[in-house]
Design an enzyme around this catalytic site. Structure first.
Site, PDB file in Angstrom:
ATOM      1  N   LYS A 115       6.896  -4.036  -5.086  1.00 21.19           N
ATOM      2  CA  LYS A 115       5.633  -4.766  -5.113  1.00 21.19           C
ATOM      3  C   LYS A 115       5.875  -6.241  -4.795  1.00 21.19           C
ATOM      4  CE  LYS A 115       2.786  -1.449  -6.274  1.00 21.19           C
ATOM      5  NZ  LYS A 115       1.594  -1.073  -5.494  1.00 21.19           N
ATOM      6  N   LYS A 118      -4.033   9.238  -1.135  1.00 19.51           N
ATOM      7  CA  LYS A 118      -3.971   9.565  -2.551  1.00 19.51           C
ATOM      8  C   LYS A 118      -5.028  10.603  -2.871  1.00 19.51           C
ATOM      9  CE  LYS A 118      -2.228   4.950  -3.592  1.00 19.51           C
ATOM     10  NZ  LYS A 118      -2.370   3.687  -4.306  1.00 19.51           N
ATOM     11  N   ASP A 164      -3.269   1.517   3.111  1.00 15.22           N
ATOM     12  CA  ASP A 164      -3.555   2.198   1.847  1.00 15.22           C
ATOM     13  C   ASP A 164      -5.013   1.946   1.470  1.00 15.22           C
ATOM     14  OD1 ASP A 164      -3.709   3.280  -0.667  1.00 15.22           O
ATOM     15  OD2 ASP A 164      -2.275   1.943  -1.601  1.00 15.22           O
ATOM     16  N   ASP A 178       5.000  -3.364  -0.797  1.00 11.93           N
ATOM     17  CA  ASP A 178       3.562  -3.116  -0.950  1.00 11.93           C
ATOM     18  C   ASP A 178       2.919  -4.380  -1.492  1.00 11.93           C
ATOM     19  OD1 ASP A 178       1.025  -2.183  -1.360  1.00 11.93           O
ATOM     20  OD2 ASP A 178       1.555  -0.736  -2.920  1.00 11.93           O
TER      21      ASP A 178
END
Length: 331
Positions: A110, A218, A194, A140
């Site tokens: 992250k 997801k 995403d 990310d």
């Protein structure tokens, strides 16, 4: 939805609200709440983040109902390669966090955390690369940069041999601009979409506009396994299945989705169970040597009781289920 909604009263009667403590802060969360549904095919999870309104959260409920009331697809594989996930911790804490994973071969790091700077991101990635020289690394940003910040940041981070960068900026056009500027600078770093997929009314626009090299998908935010398989079929991009910080119940659904994809070229983001200090079952769904088994999860009823939050939160989740159910019933 590809199936008929069960009665609301039935869902409420077979629902359980839990609150799981986290080992470290992740996405600003130190405790993760979820509503679990027991159905004829097993258990489903409804755990849309609390800031989401009913229209967006309804897709998460659809996924939870699907998992509880529909069989999982026939698996093409029995285990799923997964990445370890490193929150935006200080460089000195990288080793301690990653030691909780069993022999990770891929690590998602992250970056762009609010209140932190690029120097901290670089230090975190550099320490990860030092400790795991052979691992595939990906970063990310969760939309944490604007375009002017993202391009130089990704150029600098690319020095550590990244597999790809996930959602560096908000939106689809922003992703396309970052990707174009990197290519003009001769930087081949791949860009993954995403939030631009799961928060957009048309997930396939990412592919049509050439905004990304791959898609992170997801199960919960996109409405369940059937919906995601359809998106993946038409996307014409490689896909990576990721967790929405699910309990083991939600991870089981995501693993079932991963097992049904025709191709799985990248490790999936499904090892987030390691981030929980407690889970809903006696044997949480955790990876061994970077691989997650594909199996249904049966929550432990004693754990469901011990992890139940105060009644005000239980009531909040039950009301949320009702409002999201109303959204699905209108479709």
């Amino acid at each position: 939805m590809s199936f008929e909604l069960p009665p609301l009263e039935e869902l409420l009667a077979h629902s359980h609200v839990v609150r799981l403590p986290m080992r470290v802060k992740f996405r600003g969360v130190t405790q993760r709440e979820a509503l679990l549904i027991e159905g004829p095919e097993g258990w489903g999870e409804f755990s849309a983040f609390t800031e989401y309104g009913a229209a967006e959260a309804a897709r998460w409920l659809a996924a939870g109902i699907e998992a509880a009331y529909q069989p999982f697809p026939e698996p093409l594989r029995t285990s799923i390669p997964v990445n370890a996930t490193l929150p935006a911790v200080a460089a000195k804490d990288v080793g301690a966090v990653l030691e909780r994973y069993d022999a990770p071969h891929t690590i998602k790091i992250k970056v762009a955390e609010q209140g932190q700077g690029l120097d901290e991101d670089l230090a975190r990635v550099a320490e990860t690369r030092r400790l795991y020289p052979q691992a595939a690394l990906r970063v990310d940003a969760n939309m944490g940069w604007d375009i002017a910040q993202a391009v130089p940041a990704l150029k600098a981070l690319s020095e550590y041999d990244l597999q790809y960068a996930e959602q560096p900026v908000p939106g689809i056009t922003g992703l396309a601009e970052v990707r174009e500027q990197l290519r003009k600078a001769g930087n081949p770093l791949k860009i993954a979409a995403d939030e631009a997929v799961r928060k957009h009314t048309d997930p396939l626009e990412v592919s049509r506009l050439g905004a990304a090299d791959l898609m992170v998908i997801k199960a919960q935010p996109l409405g369940g396994i059937s919906a995601v398989l359809d998106i993946a079929k038409h996307a014409e991009l490689d896909v990576v299945v990721s967790s929405a910080l699910d309990t083991s119940v939600g991870l089981a659904q995501a693993a079932a989705l991963s097992s049904a994809l025709p191709a799985l070229p990248y490790a999936c983001g499904l090892s987030t169970g390691t981030l929980f200090a407690e889970d809903v079952c006696a044997e949480p769904l955790l990876a061994t040597a970077g691989y997650l088994p594909v199996r249904r999860i049966e929550p432990d009823h004693q754990k469901l009781e011990s992890l139940r939050p105060e009644e005000a939160r239980v009531g909040w989740w039950r009301q949320r289920l009702e409002s999201c159910y109303a959204e699905l019933a209108r479709e």
